[in-house]
Enzyme design. Structure first.
Site, short mmCIF file in Angstrom:
data_model
loop_
_atom_site.label_atom_id
_atom_site.label_comp_id
_atom_site.label_asym_id
_atom_site.label_seq_id
_atom_site.Cartn_x
_atom_site.Cartn_y
_atom_site.Cartn_z
N ARG A 63 9.41 14.50 4.90
CA ARG A 63 9.80 13.70 6.28
C ARG A 63 11.63 13.81 5.96
O ARG A 63 12.04 14.18 7.23
CB ARG A 63 9.51 12.42 6.17
CG ARG A 63 7.97 12.09 6.53
CD ARG A 63 7.54 10.80 6.23
NE ARG A 63 8.71 9.65 6.24
CZ ARG A 63 9.16 9.00 7.31
NH1 ARG A 63 8.61 9.32 8.41
NH2 ARG A 63 9.99 8.26 7.20
N HIS A 113 10.55 0.21 22.98
CA HIS A 113 9.46 -0.40 22.48
C HIS A 113 8.31 -1.27 23.24
O HIS A 113 8.87 -2.15 23.78
CB HIS A 113 9.59 -0.91 21.07
CG HIS A 113 8.29 -1.31 20.27
ND1 HIS A 113 7.56 -0.59 19.35
CD2 HIS A 113 7.69 -2.63 20.19
CE1 HIS A 113 6.53 -1.37 18.98
NE2 HIS A 113 6.78 -2.52 19.26
C1 GRF Z 1 6.77 4.19 25.90
O1 GRF Z 1 6.29 3.01 26.55
C2 GRF Z 1 7.59 3.95 24.67
O2 GRF Z 1 8.18 2.49 24.71
C3 GRF Z 1 6.48 4.14 23.81
O3 GRF Z 1 5.71 5.58 24.19
C4 GRF Z 1 5.89 5.29 25.51
C5 GRF Z 1 6.46 6.52 26.06
O4 GRF Z 1 6.01 6.75 27.42
N1 GRF Z 1 6.76 4.23 22.31
P1 GRF Z 1 7.01 8.05 28.09
O5 GRF Z 1 6.48 9.28 27.02
O6 GRF Z 1 8.40 7.94 28.22
O7 GRF Z 1 6.01 8.08 29.42
#
Ligand code: GRF
Length: 200
Positions: A63, A113
């Site tokens: 990683r 998030h």
């Molecule tokens: C978002 O809601 C982000 O917070 C979460 O995954 C989603 C990604 O959505 N981690 P997108 O790919 O920007 O439509």
């Protein structure tokens, strides 16, 4: 402010940032987009003529080495180097960034998030809020530290949960608030209204 945006999926948040940056008065521009896989959202970068790259974890022995390769690709596009370090935006990257990567860019490194951290951290925040029977959840924009969804919170927005709502419906309603919140948080960082140096 130069932005490197990291995605794994459809990239609707990336699309919102690219669209906002189309306004010459918006103080940030997406200079590159990185993904850990052939993310559908890379099409938004291609359509906008923005350099983009896929750095696959499976191509690396660890990683940390993946993180170093991702960091190098971002730095090649002028983010994280020199007096104007720019900003790395994790917007739907479904990977935990290795400690070496975080140390390289933090505090000029933010994540969005789909929950009200510290509630519901991790990769299934929307499902977890529903399972917990919460009556409300929301979205958090925070500085990434070496933990998982644990860095300093910059902005939050609340989204009420509707009885019996399916996960994807709730997630889309969260995104309706997430996209403008992320765009505005980036604007605040670019103007200095939000000073990330307090978190270094
Ligand atoms: C978002 O809601 C982000 O917070 C979460 O995954 C989603 C990604 O959505 N981690 P997108 O790919 O920007 O439509």
């Amino acid at each position: 402010l130069k932005l490197a945006v990291l995605i794994s999926g459809g990239g609707s948040n990336l699309k919102a940032i690219i669209e906002a940056a189309g306004d010459p008065l918006y103080p940030a521009e997406v200079v590159c987009v990185g993904a850990d896989t052939d993310a559908a959202g890379l099409a938004h970068a291609a359509a906008a003529g923005i350099p983009h790259f896929v750095i696959r974890p499976s191509d690396y022995d660890s990683r940390e080495e993946w993180g170093m390769a991702l960091a190098a690709a971002i730095q090649e596009h002028g983010v994280g180097t020199g007096p104007n370090p720019g900003l790395v935006v994790s917007a739907g990257l479904m990977r935990i960034l290795p400690a070496g990567f975080v140390r390289e860019f933090s505090p000029n490194l933010i994540n969005t998030h789909p929950a009200l951290l510290p509630l519901f951290p991790g990769a299934h925040a929307v499902r977890d809020a529903l399972a917990a029977g919460a009556t409300e959840t929301g979205v958090t924009v925070h500085v990434i530290d070496e933990g998982v969804d644990t860095g300093p919170v910059l902005r939050q927005s609340v989204v009420e949960i509707r009885e019996g709502e399916p996960e994807d419906g709730l997630h889309e309603r969260i995104k309706q608030q997430e996209r403008p919140l992320l765009v505005d948080t980036i604007r605040q960082i670019a103007t200095g209204e939000l000073d990330l140096s307090q978190f270094s």
